[in-house]
Scaffold this active site. Structure first.
Site, PDB file in Angstrom:
ATOM      1  N   GLU A 258       0.875  -1.170   0.000  1.00 57.75           N
ATOM      2  CA  GLU A 258       0.000   0.000   0.000  1.00 57.75           C
ATOM      3  C   GLU A 258       0.910   1.216   0.000  1.00 57.75           C
ATOM      4  OE1 GLU A 258      -2.083   3.282   1.323  1.00 57.75           O
ATOM      5  OE2 GLU A 258      -1.787   2.075   3.114  1.00 57.75           O
ATOM      6  N   CYS A 292      -2.068   8.935   3.092  1.00 56.72           N
ATOM      7  CA  CYS A 292      -1.898   8.567   1.685  1.00 56.72           C
ATOM      8  C   CYS A 292      -3.129   8.886   0.845  1.00 56.72           C
ATOM      9  CB  CYS A 292      -1.537   7.092   1.567  1.00 56.72           C
ATOM     10  SG  CYS A 292      -2.723   5.985   2.335  1.00 56.72           S
TER      11      CYS A 292
END
Length: 489
Positions: A258, A292
């Site tokens: 990720e 993010c």
């Protein structure tokens, strides 16, 4: 002395947790953990070595067969007990997160709440590990698809959510029968060590959970490359993810990465501007922009751009910045290196013709003379190739660009190597229905700010990663499939 920032009695262990015991590293070096708000040393931790990584993997490998042999509900019950322990120690853990990472205390409490949610969701899935029986082409035969643990899982976590990211990986890995080795990030290792302390207290067998500390380029690389590790789950930058991808190639490791994001925030002419501004502010500045899925670039329809920017700049200017224990809107950036990275991107963007709408930048004077402070900064750009638009800022800086149409906004939004998250504000149902196939992102927010749900699936496309976390699809990623052809004729 301000006792809120006194860490001397906060941490019980600064050593590594391996095979059910607290161990010193094989080397003698130590790493200082500093409070990003005032640069005071909170603790010194072990700088682990390759040998320490091997010890942790060996412990996890020894423990894994017996752990996998336990009924899944038994494993789930232990994970649920860990969630209970986190709940009982929530305020202490929130303080640990705030002091080592810098997010405001209310946001740290939210992170610890997420730890509990991740662990409880994983525990609840213990009775949902399912297979399939498929009709065969042959008489007196059936095809069975069974699910098994991978073996030893290595977790590499980022510094922006040190406790939540560890739990997000730890819970499903353990419930599915894997054992776990966590490399606690060198900037924010204390949260992971505290989770290990709580896990030890609830009675996990030795070797099932291991937490090592040290440099990613040394300990992390060793964990990834070792033949003793089976699955690598990592949250971090795209640059680091590519390094791990290469390091794991020789061993054909299963990877769940990720990585970074550059989320477009699209506001069309028919949007609820006030709602869009509120969501854009939250999606940009929460955790000082260190998420993010943050709003990293805004595409504003020309008809509402002035109205939106006036309100967005005013809301950005009104944000409070200060000691995270006072619970302001924003705390510090995590490190001086991160501040320097932001300054470089802004300087290059200005050199390419960006216009400053709100000049925040580095803060100095008073409480800002120590620590890593950067105030909200808003710029307008006219070129989608600007570094402000193309490079992940990961801080309280956001570029805005005017667009003439929905189609132009989509085209500009897709002009990136990243594909993690995106946002769209519009009341046009046709656009809402068309967007999922038009936007090349793994996670899209319609008419709302960020914040994924545990039952969803958090996944990136392109250079934003491989695999994903959360929900039934994330849980299933910690299992591998075996096909049996059973003939009784």
């Amino acid at each position: 002395m301000d006792n809120r920032n006194d860490f001397s009695t906060e941490i019980a262990h600064e050593t590594m947790y391996v095979d059910g015991a607290w161990l010193r590293a094989r080397g003698r070096e130590r790493i200082e953990v500093r409070n990003p708000a005032n640069e005071q040393v909170l603790a010194t931790i072990e700088e682990g070595t390759i040998e320490d990584a091997v010890l942790a993997l060996e412990a996890a490998r020894r423990a894994q067969p017996a752990w996998a042999a336990l009924p899944a509900p038994t494993r789930g019950a232990l994970v649920a007990r860990l969630a209970d322990a986190v709940t009982s120690n929530a305020e202490h853990l929130a303080r640990v997160v705030t002091l080592e990472q810098g997010k405001p205390i209310s946001q740290a409490r939210g992170e610890i709440g997420a730890v509990v949610t991740f662990l409880r969701y994983a525990a609840e899935n213990a009775r949902r590990i399912e297979g399939d029986i498929i009709a065969s082409d042959n008489r007196d035969e059936e095809i069975q698809i069974r699910r098994h643990p991978h073996g030893v899982v290595v977790g590499l976590t980022a510094w922006n959510y040190p406790a939540a990211l560890a739990a997000r990986k730890l819970g499903p890995a353990l419930v599915t029968g894997n054992t776990f080795v966590l490399l606690a990030h060198e900037i924010t290792p204390l949260s992971g060590l505290e989770l290990a302390r709580l896990a030890h207290g609830v009675g996990f067998p030795p070797g099932v959970i291991n937490v090592v500390t040290g440099r990613g380029l040394v300990v992390g690389k060793a964990l990834v490359e070792s033949p003793l590790s089976d699955l690598i789950t990592m949250t971090g930058s795209t640059r680091a993810g590519k390094q791990i991808y290469g390091s794991g190639a020789a061993g054909l490791k299963v990877l769940r990465l990720e990585l970074g994001g550059k989320a477009p925030f699209i506001v069309m002419e028919d949007a609820d501007v006030d709602a869009a501004v509120k969501a854009a502010v939250a999606a940009r500045y929460t955790n000082c922009g260190q998420i993010c899925t943050c709003n990293e670039r805004m595409y504003l329809h020309r008809d509402i751009a002035d109205q939106f920017l006036d309100k967005f700049v005013a809301a950005s200017k009104a944000l409070t910045i200060g000691d995270p224990m006072d619970d302001p809107d924003m705390g510090p950036k995590v490190s001086a290196l991160e501040v320097d990275k932001i300054k470089d991107i802004v300087d290059r963007g200005m050199g390419d013709g960006a216009e400053m709408l709100l000049e925040g930048g580095p803060l100095t004077g008073g409480i800002y003379d120590k620590g890593h402070w950067y105030a909200p900064t808003v710029l307008e750009v006219r070129d989608n190739a600007s570094p402000l638009v193309q490079e992940e800022v990961f801080g309280p800086v956001v570029p805005a660009m005017r667009v003439d149409s929905f189609e132009q906004a989509i085209s500009l939004a897709n002009d990136t190597e990243y594909g993690l998250s995106a946002y769209l504000f519009t009341q046009n149902m046709k656009r809402l229905l068309a967007l999922p196939s038009a936007l090349k992102f793994g996670e899209v927010y319609f008419n709302r700010s960020n914040g994924e749900a545990i039952q969803g699936f958090h996944t990136g496309w392109g250079h934003s990663g491989l695999g994903g976390e959360d929900g039934k699809y994330g849980f299933d990623g910690y299992l591998r499939k075996q096909t049996l052809y059973v003939n009784w004729g």
